[in-house]
Write an enzyme that holds these catalytic residues in place. Sequence first.
Site, PDB file in Angstrom:
ATOM      1  N   GLY A   8       0.850  -1.196   0.000  1.00 25.89           N
ATOM      2  CA  GLY A   8       0.000   0.000   0.000  1.00 25.89           C
ATOM      3  C   GLY A   8       0.881   1.241   0.000  1.00 25.89           C
ATOM      4  N   GLY A  11       0.099   5.130  -1.385  1.00 25.65           N
ATOM      5  CA  GLY A  11      -0.917   6.007  -0.808  1.00 25.65           C
ATOM      6  C   GLY A  11      -0.340   7.164  -0.008  1.00 25.65           C
ATOM      7  N   GLN A  12      -1.228   7.815   0.754  1.00 26.02           N
ATOM      8  CA  GLN A  12      -0.842   9.030   1.469  1.00 26.02           C
ATOM      9  C   GLN A  12       0.282   8.768   2.484  1.00 26.02           C
ATOM     10  OE1 GLN A  12      -3.750  10.723   4.136  1.00 26.02           O
ATOM     11  NE2 GLN A  12      -2.751  12.718   4.183  1.00 26.02           N
ATOM     12  N   ASP A  34       2.334  -2.054  -4.260  1.00 30.64           N
ATOM     13  CA  ASP A  34       0.982  -1.479  -4.316  1.00 30.64           C
ATOM     14  C   ASP A  34       0.242  -2.147  -5.472  1.00 30.64           C
ATOM     15  OD1 ASP A  34      -0.192   1.417  -3.072  1.00 30.64           O
ATOM     16  OD2 ASP A  34      -1.220   0.683  -4.869  1.00 30.64           O
ATOM     17  N   ASP A  52      -1.018  -7.435  -5.073  1.00 30.74           N
ATOM     18  CA  ASP A  52      -2.359  -7.362  -4.490  1.00 30.74           C
ATOM     19  C   ASP A  52      -2.283  -7.965  -3.091  1.00 30.74           C
ATOM     20  OD1 ASP A  52      -4.963  -7.604  -3.700  1.00 30.74           O
ATOM     21  OD2 ASP A  52      -5.673  -8.558  -5.561  1.00 30.74           O
ATOM     22  N   TYR A 142     -15.438   0.619   8.414  1.00 26.53           N
ATOM     23  CA  TYR A 142     -14.002   0.886   8.580  1.00 26.53           C
ATOM     24  C   TYR A 142     -13.598   0.726  10.057  1.00 26.53           C
ATOM     25  CZ  TYR A 142      -9.710   3.799   8.487  1.00 26.53           C
ATOM     26  OH  TYR A 142      -8.432   4.293   8.600  1.00 26.53           O
ATOM     27  N   LYS A 146     -11.141  -2.047  11.808  1.00 24.50           N
ATOM     28  CA  LYS A 146      -9.933  -1.670  12.561  1.00 24.50           C
ATOM     29  C   LYS A 146      -9.991  -2.247  13.980  1.00 24.50           C
ATOM     30  CE  LYS A 146      -7.609   0.708   9.511  1.00 24.50           C
ATOM     31  NZ  LYS A 146      -6.340   0.188   8.973  1.00 24.50           N
TER      32      LYS A 146
HETATM   33  P1  NAD Z   1      -4.450   5.498   0.965  1.00 21.31           P
HETATM   34  O1  NAD Z   1      -5.820   5.170   0.512  1.00 21.31           O
HETATM   35  O2  NAD Z   1      -3.879   6.828   0.651  1.00 21.31           O
HETATM   36  O3  NAD Z   1      -3.426   4.399   0.418  1.00 21.31           O
HETATM   37  C1  NAD Z   1      -3.717   3.035   0.407  1.00 21.31           C
HETATM   38  C2  NAD Z   1      -2.876   2.420  -0.692  1.00 21.31           C
HETATM   39  O4  NAD Z   1      -3.186   1.021  -0.701  1.00 21.31           O
HETATM   40  C3  NAD Z   1      -3.206   2.936  -2.085  1.00 21.31           C
HETATM   41  O5  NAD Z   1      -2.023   3.329  -2.758  1.00 21.31           O
HETATM   42  C4  NAD Z   1      -3.866   1.763  -2.781  1.00 21.31           C
HETATM   43  O6  NAD Z   1      -3.572   1.689  -4.177  1.00 21.31           O
HETATM   44  C5  NAD Z   1      -3.263   0.608  -2.034  1.00 21.31           C
HETATM   45  N1  NAD Z   1      -4.092  -0.604  -2.124  1.00 21.31           N
HETATM   46  C6  NAD Z   1      -5.436  -0.692  -2.090  1.00 21.31           C
HETATM   47  N2  NAD Z   1      -5.817  -1.969  -2.216  1.00 21.31           N
HETATM   48  C7  NAD Z   1      -4.686  -2.698  -2.331  1.00 21.31           C
HETATM   49  C8  NAD Z   1      -4.421  -4.068  -2.498  1.00 21.31           C
HETATM   50  N3  NAD Z   1      -5.394  -4.968  -2.591  1.00 21.31           N
HETATM   51  N4  NAD Z   1      -3.147  -4.469  -2.583  1.00 21.31           N
HETATM   52  C9  NAD Z   1      -2.128  -3.574  -2.514  1.00 21.31           C
HETATM   53  N5  NAD Z   1      -2.316  -2.254  -2.373  1.00 21.31           N
HETATM   54  C10 NAD Z   1      -3.576  -1.833  -2.281  1.00 21.31           C
HETATM   55  O7  NAD Z   1      -4.406   5.224   2.537  1.00 21.31           O
HETATM   56  P2  NAD Z   1      -3.448   5.879   3.625  1.00 21.31           P
HETATM   57  O8  NAD Z   1      -4.063   7.147   4.078  1.00 21.31           O
HETATM   58  O9  NAD Z   1      -2.051   5.868   3.146  1.00 21.31           O
HETATM   59  O10 NAD Z   1      -3.652   4.836   4.817  1.00 21.31           O
HETATM   60  C11 NAD Z   1      -2.810   3.726   4.993  1.00 21.31           C
HETATM   61  C12 NAD Z   1      -3.268   2.971   6.221  1.00 21.31           C
HETATM   62  O11 NAD Z   1      -3.266   3.841   7.356  1.00 21.31           O
HETATM   63  C13 NAD Z   1      -4.688   2.404   6.125  1.00 21.31           C
HETATM   64  O12 NAD Z   1      -4.736   1.173   6.802  1.00 21.31           O
HETATM   65  C14 NAD Z   1      -5.534   3.423   6.879  1.00 21.31           C
HETATM   66  O13 NAD Z   1      -6.663   2.829   7.434  1.00 21.31           O
HETATM   67  C15 NAD Z   1      -4.560   3.851   7.953  1.00 21.31           C
HETATM   68  N6  NAD Z   1      -4.896   5.186   8.477  1.00 21.31           N
HETATM   69  C16 NAD Z   1      -4.759   6.295   7.694  1.00 21.31           C
HETATM   70  C17 NAD Z   1      -5.102   7.553   8.201  1.00 21.31           C
HETATM   71  C18 NAD Z   1      -4.965   8.814   7.382  1.00 21.31           C
HETATM   72  O14 NAD Z   1      -5.408   9.890   7.839  1.00 21.31           O
HETATM   73  N7  NAD Z   1      -4.363   8.755   6.193  1.00 21.31           N
HETATM   74  C19 NAD Z   1      -5.583   7.663   9.514  1.00 21.31           C
HETATM   75  C20 NAD Z   1      -5.746   6.497  10.271  1.00 21.31           C
HETATM   76  C21 NAD Z   1      -5.376   5.269   9.745  1.00 21.31           C
HETATM   77  C1  AKB Z   2     -10.314   8.521   7.672  1.00 18.04           C
HETATM   78  O1  AKB Z   2     -10.817   9.662   7.789  1.00 18.04           O
HETATM   79  O2  AKB Z   2     -10.923   7.525   7.284  1.00 18.04           O
HETATM   80  C2  AKB Z   2      -8.875   8.354   8.092  1.00 18.04           C
HETATM   81  C3  AKB Z   2      -8.807   7.908   9.509  1.00 18.04           C
HETATM   82  C4  AKB Z   2      -8.868   8.880  10.594  1.00 18.04           C
HETATM   83  O3  AKB Z   2      -8.707   6.729   9.748  1.00 18.04           O
HETATM   84  N1  AKB Z   2      -8.178   9.577   7.864  1.00 18.04           N
END
Ligand code: NAD
Ligand code: AKB
Length: 316
Positions: A8, A11-12, A34, A52, A142, A146
């Site tokens: 992954g 992503g962000q 990814d 995947d 979600y 979690k």
């Molecule tokens: P994001 O959506 O920006 O990135 C997720 C990445 O996973 C994407 O690049 C997507 O292409 C990839 N992906 C999706 N399905 C996939 C698969 N089957 N196989 C491989 N890759 C796959 O998410 P993020 O913000 O980077 O979050 C990453 C993790 O952190 C997540 O578990 C999210 O729940 C957790 N999280 C994020 C935040 C936030 O504010 N960004 C807050 C709390 C928790």
């Molecule tokens: C969302 O808003 O879904 C995420 C998180 C707080 O898990 N940024």
Amino acid sequence: MRKILVIGAGGQIGTELVMRLREKIGNDQVIAADLKDDCPEALFNGPYRKMDALDRDDVRSYIIDEKITEVYLLAALLSATAENNPAFAWKLNMEGLFIILDLAKEGYLDKIFWPSSIAVFGPTTPQVNTPQLTIMEPTTVYGISKQAGERWCEYYHDQYGVDVRSIRYPGLISYTSLPGGGTTDYAVDIFYQAKLQNKFTCFLSENTRLPMMYMEDAIRATLELMEAPKESIKVRSSYNLSGCNFTPKEIASEIVKHQPDFQISYDPDFRQKIADTWPGSIDDSPARKDWGWKEEVDLKELVRLMLFNVNVELLT
Ligand code: NAD
Ligand code: AKB
């Protein structure tokens, strides 16, 4: 020797986490993986593998053949996207985790990082300074995924000795890549719209307070947690973590200090209902005590950094 796989990575969080891990242990030691066909430009300096997270055979054989020692599993559907596809969100958020936990149980991995979220909390949770241990009745798919993931992480640690570590991230604010479909995404979008048109329509109402964190703090926390001695990690479900917290009205007021004509309006949508169930602030004293966590970036600094760094070309 450490060899890390970040699943992954496009992503962000993944983009910035891979960059920082490579600075620390070397470009070739950190493989970005990814579902996306192409490697994000920011990660051209090291290996990329299309993968995947749900393809058990491929994930298993890659990790075993490449002698991966640590996995950071970031692939998931976030809160808003997950509500539009609950069955698939459950599948991705849970099955991906089991594939990695099982590999660690079988002795193929030394350590796992898996992120949880403030979404594990729900409407019956105390909303101010939410403690580490409290009522948790999440109402989103979600949040449910979690919470279940947290329970399984603790179970695999207690029953099989798996060294899995986790943080309940708040909403993360960054500029290297765009957010992926969360309820806190407004606090990133607002900077792009401030730069593009000096105004922003927010999908949450003006007084919705949520816990947030600047990405640099979140990445530092992740690395500090993963480098802490095993014995100091007392929480094997997931650690509360606090950066700052604010409402849409408060972040807008801070932007006005830099752009006096900036205007915000409010048009709450389905994400309001999600935000209303989440805490407004978090008590993270166990993280501070166990592995020395301390945030560095407050709202004022976060706004300054974001306005300076966001590149609106990312939107095209
Ligand atoms: P994001 O959506 O920006 O990135 C997720 C990445 O996973 C994407 O690049 C997507 O292409 C990839 N992906 C999706 N399905 C996939 C698969 N089957 N196989 C491989 N890759 C796959 O998410 P993020 O913000 O980077 O979050 C990453 C993790 O952190 C997540 O578990 C999210 O729940 C957790 N999280 C994020 C935040 C936030 O504010 N960004 C807050 C709390 C928790
Ligand atoms: C969302 O808003 O879904 C995420 C998180 C707080 O898990 N940024």
